[in-house]
Design an enzyme around this catalytic site. Sequence first.
Site, PDB file in Angstrom:
ATOM      1  N   TYR A 149      36.394 -31.526 -32.995  1.00 51.89           N
ATOM      2  CA  TYR A 149      35.109 -32.005 -33.509  1.00 51.89           C
ATOM      3  C   TYR A 149      34.881 -33.496 -33.263  1.00 51.89           C
ATOM      4  CZ  TYR A 149      33.407 -28.046 -36.241  1.00 51.89           C
ATOM      5  OH  TYR A 149      32.898 -26.853 -36.637  1.00 51.89           O
ATOM      6  N   LYS A 216      47.039 -23.108 -36.247  1.00 49.40           N
ATOM      7  CA  LYS A 216      47.264 -22.241 -35.086  1.00 49.40           C
ATOM      8  C   LYS A 216      48.379 -22.884 -34.259  1.00 49.40           C
ATOM      9  CE  LYS A 216      45.932 -18.692 -32.749  1.00 49.40           C
ATOM     10  NZ  LYS A 216      46.358 -17.368 -33.143  1.00 49.40           N
ATOM     11  N   ASP A 268      44.605 -16.889 -37.693  1.00 50.34           N
ATOM     12  CA  ASP A 268      44.052 -15.533 -37.540  1.00 50.34           C
ATOM     13  C   ASP A 268      44.570 -14.611 -38.635  1.00 50.34           C
ATOM     14  OD1 ASP A 268      46.304 -16.242 -36.109  1.00 50.34           O
ATOM     15  OD2 ASP A 268      46.014 -14.803 -34.496  1.00 50.34           O
ATOM     16  N   ASP A 292      36.299 -24.857 -40.794  1.00 51.81           N
ATOM     17  CA  ASP A 292      34.886 -24.480 -40.743  1.00 51.81           C
ATOM     18  C   ASP A 292      34.746 -22.957 -40.718  1.00 51.81           C
ATOM     19  OD1 ASP A 292      32.214 -25.007 -40.694  1.00 51.81           O
ATOM     20  OD2 ASP A 292      32.111 -25.577 -38.590  1.00 51.81           O
TER      21      ASP A 292
END
Length: 401
Positions: A149, A216, A268, A292
Amino acid sequence: MAEKIAVINGRMIVPDNPIIPFIEGDGTGPDIWKAARRVADAAVEKSYGGGRAIEWKEILAGEKAHRMTGEWLPAATLDAIREHVVAIKGPLTTPIGGGFRSLNVTIRQELDLYACIRPVKWIKGVPCPVTRPESLDIVIYRENTEDIYAGIEWESGSAGAEKVRAFLAFEMACDIPEGAGIGIKYISRPASERLMRKALNFAVEAGRRAVTIVHKGNIMKYTEGSFATWCYDLARKEFADKIVTENEIAGTGKRPDGKILVNDRIADNMLQQLLLRSGEYDILIAPNLNGDYLSDAAAAQVGGLGMAPGANIGDFMAVFEATHGTAPKYAGQDKVNPGSLILSAVMMLEYMGWREAAGLIRDGLERTVSQKTVTYDLARGMEGAREVRTSKFADAIVANM
Ligand code: NAP
């Protein structure tokens, strides 16, 4: 006389008549802002008589700013937030695939509002897609200033993209296809640590059970993986007597009384854990992008974006805003749910220490939903609902305080 909120010797001083800047926002922003302001003013009046009142000060950003000043985010707007410490905003439009950079992201980065804090808790009666929505009661701490971002990116075919591509090919032996768009993802130790510190401090103060680091890191080892490592390091270094890690209790699986469990989940997996084992999670901390995604998914679980509040908080400075965007197809129709911004105002009042007013709004909102007087989004899933407009929903909340 109205006065500014001040920070003196590391303490926030809130006067009885604070000046609070607001950005009404684009699209449906003006509708939900009008409703939130009316509800907040009524709650303060009912809680403190004339003893306390907010003096609202409009500051400009987005389409209205562009119309009136030719700028999307005037410097005066950022200065006003710096000066007044606490502000509230409606959503702002961001063009996709080009055009100006997100104003929301710019505000967060320019003011170093590094923690995006989004509580997700079901309000009784709100229709939702799961059978036991009450089991989810989490607060998401999303890093707000780094990650993909950060806005360091080059358009396909641009001189910048080709330069980066050539550097990576010749200096680093990394091949990127010709004509690819390129973005940089970075995550630093100081930014990860300060967010973890904030999340753990909240967990300690609020008596919460667990902080789960969502990442992740199995794939993005040196960004998301390091984020997880740095969060664990900080927890062990600064909160050693208050936490226990999942590895430390691997044998029994039992968290010692009074200790905060610190564990981690791959992003995930986390999304399915939230649905299937929602009661096991408490505070979630995540880098920017994953935070987000998590926020909207979790909000959907308890009834959708119409009731999802949020805050962007740095060291004292804070800008409160709904999780959702401008919902442009409903702009100017007095139609959408103002609950998200009203609950953001509740967070703001709590942040200011005005708990009575915050409590009144929460009660009024819950009572209104339980009476099945709701906006279109909630009426959609509610049998026997009385569908009302944004402004009427606000009226009903005020009447129910
Ligand atoms: P969005 O504005 O969040 O709206 C997506 C959908 O969510 C809406 O179509 C509506 O669903 C539902 N929704 C959103 N707000 C609602 C409310 N108050 N009450 C009831 N339902 C609500 O997302 P988007 O369409 O992807 O984004 C639109 C613009 O907002 C973009 O320019 C985006 O960049 C910007 N944005 C700004 C912020 C921010 O200011 N912080 C955050 C996110 C997005 P239904 O269609 O099912 O009724």
